[in-house]
Enzyme design. Sequence first.
Site, mmCIF file in Angstrom:
data_model
loop_
_atom_site.group_PDB
_atom_site.id
_atom_site.type_symbol
_atom_site.label_atom_id
_atom_site.label_comp_id
_atom_site.label_asym_id
_atom_site.label_seq_id
_atom_site.Cartn_x
_atom_site.Cartn_y
_atom_site.Cartn_z
ATOM 1 N N GLU A 172 -5.922 7.331 1.925
ATOM 2 C CA GLU A 172 -6.464 6.424 0.914
ATOM 3 C C GLU A 172 -7.806 5.815 1.298
ATOM 4 O OE1 GLU A 172 -3.657 3.460 -0.293
ATOM 5 O OE2 GLU A 172 -2.263 4.923 -1.108
ATOM 6 N N GLU A 353 2.909 9.789 -1.502
ATOM 7 C CA GLU A 353 3.489 8.459 -1.671
ATOM 8 C C GLU A 353 3.774 8.213 -3.145
ATOM 9 O OE1 GLU A 353 1.366 5.132 0.036
ATOM 10 O OE2 GLU A 353 0.884 6.241 1.860
HETATM 11 C C1 PNW Z 1 -0.412 2.451 -0.034
HETATM 12 N N1 PNW Z 1 -3.221 -0.107 -5.255
HETATM 13 O O1 PNW Z 1 -1.339 1.449 -0.264
HETATM 14 C C2 PNW Z 1 -0.436 2.702 1.449
HETATM 15 O O2 PNW Z 1 -0.822 4.013 1.794
HETATM 16 C C3 PNW Z 1 0.808 2.296 2.164
HETATM 17 O O3 PNW Z 1 0.528 2.076 3.528
HETATM 18 C C4 PNW Z 1 1.393 1.078 1.490
HETATM 19 O O4 PNW Z 1 2.452 0.524 2.221
HETATM 20 C C5 PNW Z 1 1.850 1.504 0.105
HETATM 21 O O5 PNW Z 1 0.795 2.102 -0.616
HETATM 22 C C6 PNW Z 1 2.433 0.377 -0.723
HETATM 23 O O6 PNW Z 1 1.470 -0.578 -1.013
HETATM 24 C C7 PNW Z 1 -1.756 1.087 -1.537
HETATM 25 O O7 PNW Z 1 -3.830 -1.212 -5.330
HETATM 26 C C8 PNW Z 1 -2.447 -0.102 -1.669
HETATM 27 O O8 PNW Z 1 -3.010 0.598 -6.255
HETATM 28 C C9 PNW Z 1 -2.950 -0.489 -2.880
HETATM 29 C C10 PNW Z 1 -2.735 0.310 -3.999
HETATM 30 C C11 PNW Z 1 -2.028 1.485 -3.882
HETATM 31 C C12 PNW Z 1 -1.536 1.877 -2.648
#
Ligand code: PNW
Length: 446
Positions: A172, A353
Amino acid sequence: SIPNGPAGPLRFPDDFGWGAATSAYQIEGAAKEDGRGESVWDTFSRVPGRTRNGDTGDVAIDHYHRYAEDLDLMRDLGLRSYRFSISWPRIQPDGTGTPNQRGLDFYRRLLDGLHERGITPMATLFHWDLPQALQDAGGWESRDTSQRFADYADLVFHALGDRVPAWLTVNEPKTVVQNGYLTGHHAPGRQDPDAAYLVAHHLQLAHGLAVAALRASGSDSRIGPAFNLHPCYPADDSPQAAAAAHLYDGYENRLYLDSLLKGSYPEDVLTDLGPQSRMARGIRDGDLAIISAPVDLLAVQYYTPIYVTADGGTEHRWATSEATWQQIYPEGLYDLLTRITREYGPIPLTITENGLPTPDTLAADDTVQDTGRISFLRDHLAAAHRAIADGVPLESFHVWSLLDNFEWDAGYDQRWGLVYVDYATQRRVLKSSATWYRSVIADGGF
Ligand code: PNW
């Protein structure tokens, strides 16, 4: 007993890669053991007010010591694929130089354990835990960090490559850009838009340089990046909303997809940033060729759509989860997968994910009833199934997450796991979603 489910049965391909995902800083703990160096998240989580309850990953869910028990859980669930990340500061405590053997040994033990249990590993090289020493030298604002990453990747390819059939480079990049450098909610906690998009370029470059390193090593393992992508929908049918949603899509999706798969950054985003932006000035001849070197797979992480208003703002249209940024819209996954195949060609896809936080509690009878997670996963898997039926080359699906863990700025309050973790004792308990997922895997669908 799930209400309003899709009409079944839905059968997935026999070789579908049913999986679950984790990341190093969120689960390992053992922050000072076996020569591990400090990462930006060690620093950030110690700054008062940055994480909920001041939580840190110092202990996390102690996976570094309990990995064998966690491997048994994976076997219990019947997982075919396990996606985890390698902690850069365990391998190179200061981000450069000779590898720390004890760090490599941990991942060797983990990979051997997966192999013994017939579970295919998918290893992410960077899931946000940048060595603090590299941050002190400029972090991702410094072009040199991209080269340091490629050197680290090369070292890991040689040390562990025989055991890893699929590598993911950067997890990401967009979240580092947005949360690390725009909102400041993640490490390194900056609020500097001009820096943010230079960081985006350097993360893309780091990906490309790591791909080059893998190819040069002669390995036949596969490699690709892991992007979190957000379908962007206009909030009304005005041309203004359509234009706003399109530009939003540029920043959320095309910035990463186009540079990787078309060899160019989207013109509308470059124009919006302006020729004097640090990003524009940081792009050198040849960079886009490095970034767009062919990859073997594209890892997609899907959580939420974005609903864009005519003035370029956003609104919530669908139900939100415990994570305020997440709206629940399974159809968005179908739209995203089919769009990638349509616009970028039939590149093999994996979902690395997808998941939902729920307010899970351990009942007196030692069960955790997380029916919300079951509905969420069932509906998203149904959307993925429809995409496959419509020709999308989707190989696998990884639930975020295998286990409850350290959810970054939300600390330990937000539970995303299939498996409940009692943080006081580190005891693991299968939630009802875990036993549901086990039967989905065993049946090849639902
Ligand atoms: C991911 N959004 O983060 C990460 O890869 C993980 O480490 C994390 O635990 C998981 O999603 C849950 O949050 C994100 O704002 C952070 O859309 C933000 C977003 C999406 C994924």
